[in-house]
Scaffold this motif. Sequence first.
Motif, mmCIF file in Angstrom:
data_model
loop_
_atom_site.group_PDB
_atom_site.id
_atom_site.type_symbol
_atom_site.label_atom_id
_atom_site.label_comp_id
_atom_site.label_asym_id
_atom_site.label_seq_id
_atom_site.Cartn_x
_atom_site.Cartn_y
_atom_site.Cartn_z
ATOM 1 N N UNK A 179 0.824 -1.205 0.000
ATOM 2 C CA UNK A 179 0.000 0.000 0.000
ATOM 3 C C UNK A 179 0.857 1.253 0.000
ATOM 4 N N UNK A 180 0.226 2.387 0.254
ATOM 5 C CA UNK A 180 0.914 3.682 0.242
ATOM 6 C C UNK A 180 1.858 3.841 1.438
ATOM 7 N N UNK A 181 1.522 3.216 2.564
ATOM 8 C CA UNK A 181 2.352 3.317 3.762
ATOM 9 C C UNK A 181 3.232 2.085 3.893
ATOM 10 N N UNK A 182 4.412 2.257 4.501
ATOM 11 C CA UNK A 182 5.242 1.097 4.797
ATOM 12 C C UNK A 182 4.679 0.382 6.033
ATOM 13 N N UNK A 183 5.200 -0.801 6.324
ATOM 14 C CA UNK A 183 4.697 -1.619 7.432
ATOM 15 C C UNK A 183 4.757 -0.854 8.752
ATOM 16 N N UNK A 184 5.856 -0.196 9.014
ATOM 17 C CA UNK A 184 6.011 0.546 10.256
ATOM 18 C C UNK A 184 4.937 1.622 10.400
ATOM 19 N N UNK A 188 -13.980 -1.015 5.534
ATOM 20 C CA UNK A 188 -13.208 -0.464 4.426
ATOM 21 C C UNK A 188 -13.116 1.038 4.616
ATOM 22 N N UNK A 189 -11.913 1.542 4.488
ATOM 23 C CA UNK A 189 -11.679 2.976 4.559
ATOM 24 C C UNK A 189 -10.350 3.245 3.858
ATOM 25 N N UNK A 190 -10.060 4.503 3.505
ATOM 26 C CA UNK A 190 -8.778 4.792 2.857
ATOM 27 C C UNK A 190 -7.613 4.398 3.777
ATOM 28 N N UNK A 191 -6.766 3.511 3.309
ATOM 29 C CA UNK A 191 -5.714 2.951 4.155
ATOM 30 C C UNK A 191 -4.497 3.854 4.304
ATOM 31 N N UNK A 245 -7.752 -5.428 10.985
ATOM 32 C CA UNK A 245 -7.926 -6.373 9.880
ATOM 33 C C UNK A 245 -7.916 -5.652 8.535
ATOM 34 N N UNK A 246 -8.537 -4.497 8.458
ATOM 35 C CA UNK A 246 -8.563 -3.736 7.209
ATOM 36 C C UNK A 246 -7.148 -3.344 6.792
ATOM 37 N N UNK A 247 -6.345 -2.860 7.731
ATOM 38 C CA UNK A 247 -4.976 -2.457 7.408
ATOM 39 C C UNK A 247 -4.064 -3.653 7.113
ATOM 40 N N UNK A 248 -4.350 -4.788 7.718
ATOM 41 C CA UNK A 248 -3.531 -5.969 7.445
ATOM 42 C C UNK A 248 -3.676 -6.443 6.002
#
Length: 172
Positions: free
Chosen positions: A51-56, A100-103, A163-166
């Motif tokens: 996704x747009x963000x890294x894991x951290x 669901x939402x913008x991650x 869960x959504x972010x995972x």
Amino acid sequence: MNRRKFLIWTLAAPLTLTFGVKTVAMARHYPLDELLMQLKRLPADKLTSHGAWNVSSILQHLAQSIRYSRLGYPQAKSALFQHTAGSVALNLFSAAGSMTHPLDEPIPGAPLLVNHLPADVAMAELVSEIEQFIAWQGDLAPHFAYGNLTKAQYYSAHYLHIQNHLTDIKLK
């Protein structure tokens, strides 16, 4: 159908639907403690984000959200939003069993995420925040979008949010 029946139906249908969704949402159980155990088993150094963000950043964001449920969110949406769209959204998410939402959307007013923070440090922060939340006996702060929530409702919100972010994270 006569006018009176039509008016009654147009008023009753949304109320019945809302009550039904809320009933289903309240009946569902979201085992945050089981999710915590799953997170503890994830090898943070072997995770990657698509996704747009890294894991951290994802893990820091999740930790912020859980921390703010205890200590207070920096900014809130209007009370009108919380009692209408926010409340409806949480009930729909909880009833459906997924969110669901913008991650890549930060929590309003939250400090910037630290891109270079090691993922294992961010994971430890998330695990600590979940453990503190589970053990928390004090009052909970209103959610910035959903308003005042019970601990059970926060369990749902946090579980579904994590869960959504995972979905943006996978093993390398």
